[in-house]
Design a protein around this motif. Structure first.
Motif: not given
Length: 646
Positions: A434-438, A442-454, A524-527
């Protein structure tokens, strides 16, 4: 001509010559229910219980063949003893075989069954007139649950009943609306979904709040019992047609289920088993522990025949005429039969000596108690530190490789603890993200293109949304939410999107998941900035819960990694409760984290481990809320530093 004929002198129509009964298929369907209804209608004035006369023809020698009423005849024979003289009211027609057959065919074709809505409304009227559920069940040959289902459907709002009657909605959708507590709630949900054209079962349940409860928790209600849960202070809206129950207190339901399982374990120990434990308290690998073979199976009654028949039927289902849904339901039913027989078989097929060497695992599956009998428990591994003496020189400890959250000593950790750690991991990642908005965007954009629970629930059903009101902007539909969003400044939109990304995280997992949230969690946590995540993870880590839930070996391993081998050897001689207390007081202060909460940039021990003996910590620990505040502050500081550097 109306006559009274002794029951023993009546013959089925299909037994008369070529047969005067048009019905072939389904002759025996629902006979028990019909018999219950006929029996309930008996009185001194109506000893047979029939409302209408049977239509018969003379069959000679004092016998009469039934042209219309063969199912009622079957029900009467079920009620009465063989050779009954009970007088049955009949109407005799002087007709030949052909005409009698036509009577039977005409009745079968022209008889109109009640629409389901009409039937359920009629049951509701019976209740209004003072009939109890038990009385209705007895009179119409139903189970009390079937009566409760019928009454719930009969009590639906007039608007929904009419929509069902005219075909706007189907039966499964109508059943979902029974989760609405009153007509106002049902109609509100109906109107909202109708506008969007989404009146489907799933959407109805979601709108009424049934999606807010975890499926694994909801199914425990069938195990505990809805009334028992209410008696304990819980509030429940019971799904009479499935397991989408709406409950007020998940913790209470879990506790009640656990108490039942504990009592069952005690019962098994009293029966002579070497050990008995709850599935969620055992290591993840317990599901693969070997079962002892049964040398001489002890079957009772027709168990063997029923078991073999069920197995054979499952093998032949692919070639049956059943639909896919019917086939799946039948296979599920057969598997329950097989599981029940095998469970009872294993329970009685081990002698007293063998029982002492083996154990049992108890669990709840789909609301039913399941016991795995005759399990061989692997011997507990001994920690290397426990075998060493205090006089031996300390051996250098190899640094622990900072593995990903998915990699851990899961074979030594219970499923319940693994789940709690995954929740802590989610909370830590959300605090830092929540403290790193960019990065959040990016996480949201990546998740939109993923199938199932990522690892991200893009529909905003993540862990951060549990227990909160719906609608990020305070509105839960597009018509009201979009104008609010359009009024926001660009910076405000980004802030809210970052919050949305944090709320959408959900790294929870279990061995039954078809998807693998841990794979998404790792990425995600590694990013996330390492310092920010490490601070957040330490704020989320519940040391008391962790060390109290893992084995003695893992407690000693944590002490060795964080405080050194000397202290680990000293603690190894003590009972586990003392080791746990020592670890809770001393390990967290070193920055140590379990493997499940470590990311690529983990900076905790093993580093500069002190030797000797630490005095037990006496300082008062900060409250959990204060710990989280400290973690957030450290995370924010790390992010700010990163931005300045950029």
């Amino acid at each position: 001509m109306d006559i009274k004929v002794p029951l023993k002198m009546l013959k089925f129509g299909h037994e008369d010559g070529e047969g005067i009964n048009a019905r072939v298929a389904g002759r025996e369907d629902g006979i028990a229910a019909l018999a219950a209804n006929i029996f309930a209608n008996r009185s001194d004035k109506n000893p047979s219980g029939l409302i209408e006369n049977l239509i018969v023809k003379d069959a000679g020698e004092g016998f009469y063949s039934v042209a219309n009423g063969n199912r009622r005849l079957a029900a009467l024979r079920m009620i009465e003893a063989e050779g009954s003289e009970l007088p049955i009211p009949c109407t005799m027609h002087q007709v030949d075989e052909t005409k009698a057959f036509e009577y039977s065919l005409t009745t079968a074709i022209t008889a109109e069954q009640l629409h389901p809505v009409d039937q359920y409304e009629a049951f509701a009227r019976l209740e209004e007139h003072g009939k109890t559920e038990a009385e209705i069940a007895q009179q119409y040959g139903l189970t009390e649950k079937q009566v409760r289902q019928a009454l719930a459907l009969g009590r639906l709002s007039p608007k929904i009943r009419q929509a069902w009657r005219d075909g706007t909605i189907k039966a499964d959708v109508a059943k979902a609306f029974t989760l609405g507590l009153d007509h106002k709630t049902q109609d509100k949900a109906f109107d909202k979904l109708a506008k969007g054209g989404t009146i489907f079962e799933t959407y109805v349940k979601k709108e009424l709040g049934a999606d807010a409860i975890d499926d694994d928790v909801a199914q425990l209600l069938g195990f505990v019992g809805a009334q028992a849960y209410r008696d304990a202070g819980g509030v429940v809206t019971e799904d009479l047609f499935g397991t989408s129950h709406i409950i007020s207190n998940e913790a209470l339901l879990k506790q009640m289920a656990r108490q039942i399982l504990i009592a069952k374990c005690d019962e098994l120990l009293a029966e002579g088993w070497g050990w008995a434990e709850i599935r969620s308290d055992l290591p993840h690998a317990a599901q693969f522990w070997p079962k002892s073979e049964i040398k001489k199976p002890v079957y009772e009654g027709d168990e063997k025949e029923r078991l073999e028949a069920a197995i054979a039927e499952i093998s032949s289902l692919d070639e049956s005429d059943l639909s896919y849904v019917e086939s799946e339901a039948r296979e599920e039913e057969l598997n329950r039969i097989i599981q029940s027989i095998e469970m009872d078989l294993r329970a009685r097929s081990f002698d007293e000596k063998k029982r002492k060497q083996l154990g049992c695992i108890v669990d709840v599956e789909e609301g039913h108690l399941v016991i795995l009998y005759g399990i061989k428990k692997p011997a507990e591994a001994k920690a290397p530190a426990a075998a060493a003496s205090d006089d031996e020189p300390a051996k250098p400890v190899k640094p622990t490789k900072p593995e990903t959250p998915a990699e851990a000593d899961e074979e030594d950790i219970s499923q319940a603890l693994l789940h709690r750690l995954s929740v802590q991991l989610t909370n830590a990642a959300a605090t830092a993200l929540i403290l790193d908005e960019q990065l959040a965007l990016s996480v949201l954009l990546a998740a939109v293109g993923c199938y199932s629970n990522c690892g991200v629930r893009i529909s905003v059903n993540g862990l951060g949304t549990r227990g909160r009101e719906r609608g990020l902007l305070g509105a839960d539909d597009m018509k009201r939410a979009l104008p609010l969003a359009m009024k926001l400044k660009p910076a405000e939109r980004i802030t809210l999107l970052a919050q949305l990304a944090a709320n959408a995280l959900d790294f929870q997992h279990s061995p039954h998941d078809h998807n693998n949230p841990a794979a998404g969690a790792e990425a995600i946590v590694n990013a996330i900035d390492a310092k920010a995540f490490n601070a957040a993870a330490r704020g989320a880590f519940d040391a008391k819960d962790y060390f109290g839930g893992v084995s003695k070996m893992l407690c000693l391993k944590a002490i060795e990694e964080s405080l050194g081998p000397d202290l680990a050897r000293q603690q190894a001689k003590k009972p586990k409760p003392e080791i746990v207390a020592f670890a809770v007081e001393n390990v967290p202060t070193t920055g140590w984290l379990p493997l499940q909460l470590r990311a690529k940039g983990y900076d905790g021990p093993p580093v500069k481990k002190p030797s000797g003996k630490l005095a037990p910590a006496r300082a008062k620990k900060p409250a959990k809320a204060a710990a989280k505040k400290v973690a957030k502050k450290a995370a924010k500081k790390a992010i700010t530093k990163k931005r300045k550097a950029a």
